[in-house]
Design an enzyme around this catalytic site. Structure first.
Site, PDB file in Angstrom:
ATOM      1  CG  HIS A   1      -5.761   1.767   5.201  1.00  0.00           C
ATOM      2  ND1 HIS A   1      -5.355   2.745   6.080  1.00  0.00           N
ATOM      3  CD2 HIS A   1      -4.700   0.939   5.041  1.00  0.00           C
ATOM      4  CE1 HIS A   1      -4.102   2.502   6.439  1.00  0.00           C
ATOM      5  NE2 HIS A   1      -3.683   1.410   5.827  1.00  0.00           N
TER       6      HIS A   1
ATOM      7  CD  GLU B   1      -3.026   5.537   6.687  1.00  0.00           C
ATOM      8  OE1 GLU B   1      -3.021   5.576   5.448  1.00  0.00           O
ATOM      9  OE2 GLU B   1      -2.066   5.079   7.345  1.00  0.00           O
TER      10      GLU B   1
ATOM     11  CB  SER C   1       5.118  -1.631  12.201  1.00  0.00           C
ATOM     12  OG  SER C   1       4.607  -0.327  12.398  1.00  0.00           O
TER      13      SER C   1
ATOM     14  CG  ASN D   1      -1.706   1.243   1.405  1.00  0.00           C
ATOM     15  OD1 ASN D   1      -1.827   2.043   0.475  1.00  0.00           O
ATOM     16  ND2 ASN D   1      -2.258   1.439   2.595  1.00  0.00           N
ATOM     17  CD1 TRP D   2       3.400   1.027  -3.005  1.00  0.00           C
ATOM     18  CD2 TRP D   2       3.458   2.296  -4.845  1.00  0.00           C
ATOM     19  NE1 TRP D   2       4.075   0.327  -3.973  1.00  0.00           N
ATOM     20  CE2 TRP D   2       4.119   1.090  -5.118  1.00  0.00           C
ATOM     21  CE3 TRP D   2       3.355   3.248  -5.861  1.00  0.00           C
ATOM     22  CZ2 TRP D   2       4.702   0.809  -6.352  1.00  0.00           C
ATOM     23  CZ3 TRP D   2       3.923   2.969  -7.100  1.00  0.00           C
ATOM     24  CH2 TRP D   2       4.595   1.770  -7.337  1.00  0.00           C
ATOM     25  CE  LYS D   3       0.087   3.500   4.764  1.00  0.00           C
ATOM     26  NZ  LYS D   3      -0.026   3.663   6.194  1.00  0.00           N
TER      27      LYS D   3
ATOM     28  N   GLY E   1       2.172   2.275  10.758  1.00  0.00           N
ATOM     29  CA  GLY E   1       3.074   3.410  10.584  1.00  0.00           C
ATOM     30  C   GLY E   1       3.753   3.865  11.861  1.00  0.00           C
TER      31      GLY E   1
ATOM     32  CD  GLU F   1      -3.542  -2.729   7.541  1.00  0.00           C
ATOM     33  OE1 GLU F   1      -2.396  -2.967   7.158  1.00  0.00           O
ATOM     34  OE2 GLU F   1      -4.165  -1.702   7.235  1.00  0.00           O
TER      35      GLU F   1
ATOM     36  N   GLY G   1       2.682  -1.119   4.421  1.00  0.00           N
ATOM     37  CA  GLY G   1       2.673   0.300   4.097  1.00  0.00           C
ATOM     38  C   GLY G   1       4.078   0.803   3.814  1.00  0.00           C
ATOM     39  N   GLY G   2       4.687   1.433   4.801  1.00  0.00           N
ATOM     40  CA  GLY G   2       5.982   2.097   4.633  1.00  0.00           C
ATOM     41  C   GLY G   2       7.027   1.246   3.922  1.00  0.00           C
TER      42      GLY G   2
HETATM   43  C1  PEP Z   1      -0.814   0.079   6.152  1.00  0.00           C
HETATM   44  O1  PEP Z   1      -0.845   1.228   5.769  1.00  0.00           O
HETATM   45  O2  PEP Z   1      -1.729  -0.683   5.839  1.00  0.00           O
HETATM   46  C2  PEP Z   1       0.301  -0.364   6.968  1.00  0.00           C
HETATM   47  C3  PEP Z   1       0.257  -1.553   7.485  1.00  0.00           C
HETATM   48  O3  PEP Z   1       1.321   0.535   7.135  1.00  0.00           O
HETATM   49  P1  PEP Z   1       2.755   0.225   7.792  1.00  0.00           P
HETATM   50  O4  PEP Z   1       3.259  -1.053   7.197  1.00  0.00           O
HETATM   51  O5  PEP Z   1       3.596   1.414   7.416  1.00  0.00           O
HETATM   52  O6  PEP Z   1       2.541   0.107   9.260  1.00  0.00           O
END
Ligand code: PEP
Length: 248
Positions: A94, A96, A210, A9-11, A175, A169, A231-232
């Site tokens: 998600h 967010e 994470s 997930n590049w956001k 994040g 999640e 994500g990141g």
């Molecule tokens: C996400 O945005 O779904 C996520 C899991 O982010 P991260 O891996 O950065 O915690």
């Protein structure tokens, strides 16, 4: 046997040029990967990334969709449109979107239905906040989020049969660099498997929060964990390819 799935997930990150470099690097590194890999870039880069992925086994997904098919809905993008571009998956609900954009369980359920209407596979994100975990209502929150989706589709069996994916999640792990403890992950994944009902063994349930190369193997080996939503770390070629390799 459930094929592991790793979703990046590049956001809202990157430029057109950076997207092309990231995809080019990943295609080179992911060649022999047995897990299914899906990239979810921002909407504006979907067409470019679809072209770049066209000769690879890496799939494409969008990060959200509208509920409507088409019409006067300024700024929205229909599931049919992302299907037309080449997406196979859609991330829905998600945290967010739920927290920053006020998406309710009912709206998330409508988006799941819209995704299926377009012939795409929803990746339905569920998870509790730190306050909800501290209050001891993690399972109640997740049951509420998932049952609203099941009711919209006619039941848990319909959800499983649609091939929809669940991503657990924990909001406090997204994040933040804080990963859920293995026993916390196992407990919630088992709970989700139970909610999925008698056919639930067929559904893939991902963990997100994470995930990094250092913890991916330990997380993916856990019972009832079928891969990850990343994500990141999905923005870095070496990190994401190492995470994908850990899911093999
Ligand atoms: C996400 O945005 O779904 C996520 C899991 O982010 P991260 O891996 O950065 O915690």
């Amino acid at each position: 046997m459930r094929q592991p799935l790793v979703v990046g997930n590049w956001k809202m990150h990157g430029s057109r040029d950076e997207a092309a470099k990231l995809v080019g690097g990943l295609i080179q590194k992911l060649g022999g990967c047995q897990a299914e890999i899906v990239l979810c870039p921002p909407f504006v880069f979907l067409a470019d990334v679809a072209d770049l992925l066209s000769k690879s086994s890496v799939g494409l997904g969008s990060q959200d969709v509208a509920t409507q098919v088409q019409g006067a809905f300024t700024g929205e993008v229909a599931a049919e449109m992302v299907a037309d571009i080449g997406c196979r998956y859609v991330i829905v609900g998600h945290s967010e979107r739920r927290t920053l954009f006020g998406e309710s369980d009912a709206l998330v359920a409508e988006k799941v239905a819209a995704t299926l209407r377009a012939g795409l596979v929803p990746i339905v994100c569920v998870g509790e906040t730190a306050q909800q975990r501290d209050a001891g209502i993690t399972e109640e929150v997740i049951a509420g989020q998932l049952n609203t989706v099941f009711e919209r589709l006619g039941g848990a069996d319909e959800f499983v049969q649609s091939r929809a994916v669940v991503a657990y999640e924990p909001v406090w792990a997204i994040g933040t660099g804080v990963t859920a403890e293995p026993q916390q992950v196992v407990q919630v994944h088992q709970f989700i498997r139970g909610l999925l009902g008698k056919l639930g063994a067929a559904s893939r349930v991902l963990y997100g929060g994470s995930v990094k190369p250092e913890n991916a193997a330990e997380l993916f080996e856990l019972e009832d964990v079928d891969g990850g939503l990343i994500g990141g770390a999905s923005l870095d070629i070496d990190s994401f390819s190492a995470i994908c390799a850990a899911a093999d």
